[in-house]
Design a protein around this motif. Structure first.
Motif, short mmCIF file in Angstrom:
data_model
loop_
_atom_site.label_atom_id
_atom_site.label_comp_id
_atom_site.label_asym_id
_atom_site.label_seq_id
_atom_site.Cartn_x
_atom_site.Cartn_y
_atom_site.Cartn_z
N THR A 32 35.07 49.09 43.02
CA THR A 32 34.58 49.09 41.64
C THR A 32 34.74 47.72 40.99
O THR A 32 33.94 47.33 40.15
CB THR A 32 35.31 50.16 40.81
N ASN A 33 35.77 46.97 41.40
CA ASN A 33 35.99 45.66 40.80
C ASN A 33 34.94 44.64 41.25
O ASN A 33 34.47 43.83 40.46
CB ASN A 33 37.39 45.15 41.12
N CYS A 34 34.59 44.68 42.54
CA CYS A 34 33.52 43.79 43.01
C CYS A 34 32.21 44.14 42.31
O CYS A 34 31.42 43.25 41.98
CB CYS A 34 33.32 43.91 44.52
N ARG A 35 32.00 45.43 42.10
CA ARG A 35 30.77 45.84 41.42
C ARG A 35 30.74 45.25 40.01
O ARG A 35 29.74 44.67 39.58
CB ARG A 35 30.67 47.36 41.38
N ALA A 36 31.86 45.39 39.27
CA ALA A 36 31.89 44.88 37.90
C ALA A 36 31.75 43.37 37.87
O ALA A 36 31.03 42.80 37.04
CB ALA A 36 33.19 45.30 37.22
N GLN A 37 32.45 42.69 38.79
CA GLN A 37 32.41 41.23 38.74
C GLN A 37 31.03 40.71 39.10
O GLN A 37 30.56 39.73 38.52
CB GLN A 37 33.45 40.62 39.68
N GLU A 56 33.43 22.42 45.31
CA GLU A 56 33.49 21.35 44.32
C GLU A 56 32.96 21.85 42.99
O GLU A 56 32.03 22.65 42.96
CB GLU A 56 32.64 20.15 44.77
N GLY A 57 33.58 21.37 41.91
CA GLY A 57 33.07 21.70 40.58
C GLY A 57 34.10 22.45 39.76
O GLY A 57 35.23 22.70 40.21
N PRO A 58 33.70 22.82 38.54
CA PRO A 58 34.63 23.39 37.56
C PRO A 58 34.90 24.87 37.77
O PRO A 58 34.38 25.74 37.06
CB PRO A 58 33.91 23.13 36.23
N ILE A 59 35.74 25.17 38.77
CA ILE A 59 36.06 26.56 39.10
C ILE A 59 37.11 27.11 38.11
O ILE A 59 38.09 26.42 37.79
CB ILE A 59 36.60 26.64 40.55
N LYS A 60 36.90 28.33 37.66
CA LYS A 60 37.93 29.05 36.91
C LYS A 60 38.36 30.25 37.74
O LYS A 60 37.60 30.74 38.58
CB LYS A 60 37.40 29.51 35.55
N THR A 61 39.57 30.75 37.47
CA THR A 61 40.13 31.84 38.26
C THR A 61 40.57 32.99 37.36
O THR A 61 41.26 32.77 36.36
CB THR A 61 41.35 31.34 39.06
N PHE A 62 40.14 34.19 37.71
CA PHE A 62 40.64 35.41 37.08
C PHE A 62 41.52 36.12 38.09
O PHE A 62 41.07 36.41 39.21
CB PHE A 62 39.48 36.32 36.67
N GLU A 63 42.79 36.37 37.73
CA GLU A 63 43.68 37.09 38.62
C GLU A 63 43.49 38.59 38.38
O GLU A 63 43.90 39.12 37.35
CB GLU A 63 45.14 36.70 38.41
N ASP A 64 42.83 39.23 39.35
CA ASP A 64 42.46 40.63 39.25
C ASP A 64 43.59 41.47 39.85
O ASP A 64 43.75 41.51 41.07
CB ASP A 64 41.15 40.84 40.02
N LYS A 65 44.38 42.11 38.99
CA LYS A 65 45.57 42.84 39.47
C LYS A 65 45.31 44.32 39.67
O LYS A 65 46.05 44.99 40.38
CB LYS A 65 46.72 42.65 38.47
N MET A 66 44.27 44.86 39.03
CA MET A 66 44.01 46.30 39.11
C MET A 66 42.96 46.55 40.19
O MET A 66 41.84 46.97 39.91
CB MET A 66 43.51 46.80 37.75
N THR A 67 43.32 46.30 41.45
CA THR A 67 42.35 46.40 42.53
C THR A 67 42.51 47.70 43.30
O THR A 67 43.56 48.34 43.25
CB THR A 67 42.54 45.22 43.53
N SER A 68 41.48 48.08 44.04
CA SER A 68 41.53 49.30 44.85
C SER A 68 42.62 49.21 45.90
O SER A 68 43.27 50.21 46.22
CB SER A 68 40.17 49.53 45.53
#
Ligand code: ZN
Ligand code: ZN
Length: 138
Positions: A32-37, A56-68
């Motif tokens: 479900t998380n891959c679907r939402a993202q 390369e480039g301006p990467i941002k990171t979301f720490e996804d803790k509520m995973t399957s």
């Protein structure tokens, strides 16, 4: 670096990536998380060794803790346009998943396996000749 290296970029072009050599697999993930993202029915991921991937480039990171899986996933995306680029399962950071929809040659990356089919959408059909797993692989 060879002519067979896969390359890709985000929607705005600020982030680009390259995988040196052949990837390990192409995994369609129905969690479900891959679907939402991804904003799509499922995500298609080019699985590769982290050391073979250059971004390369301006990467941002979301720490996804509520995973399957219960394992935190670092979901990395373009900080300018938001295109998802890479996921890293923190339990195994040596292996990464590059979002196949951002590949320059996206048609080359048909899924070689499907995972988390226990949460796939009912209208998505997994081809009978492609291995699928209700949860994670193995
Ligand atoms: Zn971008
Ligand atoms: Zn997933």
């Amino acid at each position: 670096m060879t002519g067979d290296d896969a390359t890709g970029r985000c929607n705005c072009g600020a982030v680009s990536w390259r995988i040196n050599g052949a990837p390990l697999a192409v995994a369609a993930c129905h969690c479900t998380n891959c679907r939402a993202q991804s904003g799509a029915a499922f995500s298609v991921n080019i699985v590769a060794k982290a050391r073979d991937v250059a971004i390369e480039g301006p990467i941002k990171t979301f720490e996804d803790k509520m995973t399957s899986s219960g394992q935190p996933v670092l979901r990395q995306f373009c900080g300018e346009c938001g295109s998802p680029i890479q996921s890293v399962i923190t339990a195994n950071p040596a292996i990464v998943a590059i979002k196949a929809g951002t590949a320059d040659q996206a048609g080359n990356f048909a899924p070689t396996l499907h995972v988390w089919t226990q949460s796939k959408l009912p209208w998505v059909e997994v081809p009978a000749n492609v291995p699928s797993f209700a949860r994670d692989v193995g």
